[in-house]
Motif scaffolding. Sequence first.
Motif, short mmCIF file in Angstrom:
data_model
loop_
_atom_site.label_atom_id
_atom_site.label_comp_id
_atom_site.label_asym_id
_atom_site.label_seq_id
_atom_site.Cartn_x
_atom_site.Cartn_y
_atom_site.Cartn_z
N GLU A 104 0.87 -1.17 0.00
CA GLU A 104 0.00 0.00 0.00
C GLU A 104 0.91 1.21 0.00
OE1 GLU A 104 -3.32 1.30 0.31
OE2 GLU A 104 -3.43 -0.55 -0.86
N ALA A 105 0.78 2.08 -1.00
CA ALA A 105 1.66 3.24 -1.02
C ALA A 105 0.85 4.50 -0.82
CB ALA A 105 2.37 3.29 -2.36
N PRO A 106 1.42 5.47 -0.15
CA PRO A 106 0.72 6.75 -0.02
C PRO A 106 0.54 7.40 -1.39
CG PRO A 106 2.65 6.66 1.40
CD PRO A 106 2.71 5.48 0.50
N ILE A 107 -0.32 8.38 -1.42
CA ILE A 107 -0.65 9.00 -2.70
C ILE A 107 0.22 10.23 -2.94
CG2 ILE A 107 -2.62 9.70 -4.09
CD1 ILE A 107 -4.29 9.04 -1.50
N HIS A 108 0.59 10.44 -4.18
CA HIS A 108 1.36 11.64 -4.55
C HIS A 108 0.67 12.30 -5.72
CE1 HIS A 108 4.59 10.38 -1.98
NE2 HIS A 108 4.20 9.17 -2.31
N ALA A 109 0.92 13.57 -5.90
CA ALA A 109 0.30 14.25 -7.04
C ALA A 109 1.01 13.76 -8.28
CB ALA A 109 0.50 15.75 -6.89
N GLY A 110 0.27 13.47 -9.33
CA GLY A 110 0.95 13.03 -10.55
C GLY A 110 0.75 14.07 -11.63
N ASN A 111 1.23 13.78 -12.80
CA ASN A 111 1.03 14.65 -13.96
C ASN A 111 1.55 16.05 -13.68
OD1 ASN A 111 -0.52 12.45 -14.08
ND2 ASN A 111 -2.30 13.39 -14.96
N GLY A 112 1.62 16.83 -14.70
CA GLY A 112 2.09 18.18 -14.51
C GLY A 112 1.91 18.85 -15.84
N GLU A 113 2.31 20.09 -15.90
CA GLU A 113 2.04 20.85 -17.10
C GLU A 113 3.30 21.21 -17.87
OE1 GLU A 113 -1.32 22.16 -18.12
OE2 GLU A 113 -1.40 20.22 -17.15
N TYR A 114 4.45 21.07 -17.22
CA TYR A 114 5.70 21.44 -17.88
C TYR A 114 6.64 20.26 -17.93
CZ TYR A 114 4.16 26.20 -18.04
OH TYR A 114 3.44 27.33 -18.35
N LEU A 115 7.35 20.14 -19.04
CA LEU A 115 8.29 19.04 -19.22
C LEU A 115 9.70 19.61 -19.19
CD1 LEU A 115 6.61 17.22 -22.24
CD2 LEU A 115 6.32 16.75 -19.81
N MET A 116 10.62 18.89 -18.55
CA MET A 116 12.01 19.33 -18.59
C MET A 116 12.82 18.36 -19.42
SD MET A 116 13.06 18.71 -14.60
CE MET A 116 14.82 18.95 -14.68
N GLU A 117 13.85 18.88 -20.07
CA GLU A 117 14.68 18.05 -20.93
C GLU A 117 15.94 17.69 -20.17
OE1 GLU A 117 13.95 16.93 -23.89
OE2 GLU A 117 12.08 18.05 -24.16
N LEU A 118 16.22 16.41 -20.06
CA LEU A 118 17.47 15.99 -19.44
C LEU A 118 17.88 14.69 -20.08
CD1 LEU A 118 16.72 14.56 -15.89
CD2 LEU A 118 14.93 15.41 -17.33
N ALA A 119 19.03 14.15 -19.66
CA ALA A 119 19.47 12.87 -20.21
C ALA A 119 19.95 12.01 -19.06
CB ALA A 119 20.58 13.08 -21.23
N ILE A 120 19.88 10.69 -19.28
CA ILE A 120 20.21 9.76 -18.20
C ILE A 120 21.15 8.69 -18.74
CG2 ILE A 120 18.11 8.41 -18.69
CD1 ILE A 120 17.90 7.77 -15.74
N GLY A 121 22.11 8.28 -17.89
CA GLY A 121 22.98 7.16 -18.25
C GLY A 121 24.28 7.55 -18.92
N THR A 122 25.12 6.54 -19.17
CA THR A 122 26.38 6.71 -19.88
C THR A 122 26.47 5.63 -20.93
OG1 THR A 122 27.35 7.36 -17.75
CG2 THR A 122 28.88 6.96 -19.56
N PRO A 123 26.41 5.93 -22.23
CA PRO A 123 26.19 7.26 -22.82
C PRO A 123 24.80 7.82 -22.50
CG PRO A 123 25.98 5.53 -24.46
CD PRO A 123 26.46 4.86 -23.22
N PRO A 124 24.66 9.16 -22.48
CA PRO A 124 23.39 9.77 -22.08
C PRO A 124 22.26 9.53 -23.08
CG PRO A 124 25.01 11.47 -22.67
CD PRO A 124 25.70 10.16 -22.77
#
Length: 454
Positions: A104-124
Amino acid sequence: MHMAKVPHRSSLVTLVTLLVVALLLHPTSSTSRKTLHHHHHPSSNGFRVMLRHVDSGKNLTKLERVQHGIKRGKGRLQRLNAMVLAATSTPTPTPTPTPDESLEAPIHAGNGEYLMELAIGTPPESYPAVLDTGSDLIWTQCKPCTQCYKQPTPIFDPRKSSSFSKVSCGNTLCSALPSSSCSDGCEYVYSYGDYSTTQGVLATETFTFGENEVHNIAFGCGEDNEGDGFEQASGLVGLGRGPLSLVSQLNEPRFSYCLTPIDDTKKSVLLLGSLEHAKGAKEVTTPLLKNPLQPSFYYLSLEGITVGETLLDIEKSTFELGDDGSGGVIIDSGTTITYLETKAFDALKKEFISQTKLPLDKSGSTGLDVCFSVTSGTSQVEVPQVIFHFKGGDLQLPAENYMIGDSNLGVACLAMGSSSGMSIFGNVQQQNILVNHDLQKETISFVPTSCDQL
C-alpha cells in the motif's frame, strides 16, 4: 463597507486594460524558426534546464490549453486533497506485508504541465520528464518492462549504461521511500492516487542537464508504470522538499523557474542552484511554511485578496494551515489555474462579477466558473485588478495572468476555480514571474520578469 482612499486615482475601481493581443488570441502558425542563441552561463554553482509546456507545438488557443490543463488537473486536485486527507486521518497500524502481498503506497500528485529536458545514463539517453513540485521521486520507465505506457523516447535500458547501479536496501534513500521492499536491491511502489503508479527498483545514475553531468542521482527505474497523463513524457522529476527530490539530492538550497505564457512558443526555464535576479523588478518575498503531514509541499502564507480596490471579506482562517495539516495554500507548477477554498472563491467571484461591466456568459461551455460575453472582434476589455496579499508583500497580477479570452467564442473567463480545503496557486497565475525558492531561508520570492529574456 469602508472603501480605502487611494491618492492620485481618478476612479475608485482600478481597471486593467487588456490589449487585444493579450486577450483575444487567435492561434497563429509561425513558420519562421528562431535559431537558439547561447545563453550566458549562470554562476558555476548552478545550471539551467529548458522547460516546455505539454501542449506546446499543438495548434491550440490559450483557452483550449487552459481547458486541457483543467481536465488534466481535475484528478490532480483530487489527489492533492486526498493526500492531505489521508495524512490528517488517524492512520490504522499496517501489518507487516509478506513478500507476496501488494504494497500500500501513499498518494502523490501526478502529472504536470511542464516538461524538462534531461538525459540519463552513460552514454546519455535523452529523457523528457514531467516537472513536479508536488512530489519527490525522480523516475523513468526501464527495461525489462512488465507494463510500460507509450513514451516519446526509447525506454531506458540499464544494461546499456555503464554508470547504472542499484541502491542497496540499507541505503538511507531506500528508507526515505514511502513504501519499499527488499529482494533484488531496494524495490519501490510510488502511487499518484487514482490508478497512476510506478513500481520498480531504486538505482543511481548519471544525469545530464544541458552541459552539466551530475553523478549518483537516485531514481526509480520503473518496470511497471500505469496511469494516464504521463504519455507526453518518459518519466517524472520530483522537485518537492523531501529527501528523494532532485533539489534535495543536488543539495541545492535554491532553485527557481520562470514560466512563459502557456500560449507561447517560447521555452520556459528552470534554474537549479543559482537565483537569478531580474534587475529593477519589484520583488515580493514571503515565508515558506512546512506542513509536517505533507512535508513535500511548498506552502505559502496568503493573507487576503483584493479585487479592484475592495479587500475581500474572507475569514483569516480560510487560507491558514490547520494544526491537523488541513487547509493552507500550496504553490504548484503542475496545476494550471488557481483554486481557492470555496468561501474565498465565492467572495472573489461575487466581487469580480459586480465590478466587471460585461454581460455574464452562463452557457457553462468553457469549463471555467466565471465567464463574460465579449462581442467578437472586441479590441480590449476592462477588468478589475487582482492583488494577492502574501505575508511579506502584495503580488499584483497582470490581467493576462487571470483573464483568458477567445474571440471566436466571444468569451473572456476568470482563470480560477474553487476547491474544498486546500487552496492551490496555479501556473497561469505564475506566468512571467520568476519564482525563487530559497530552502535555506525558507522563503519564496516572486519577481515579475519576461521569462523568455532570462
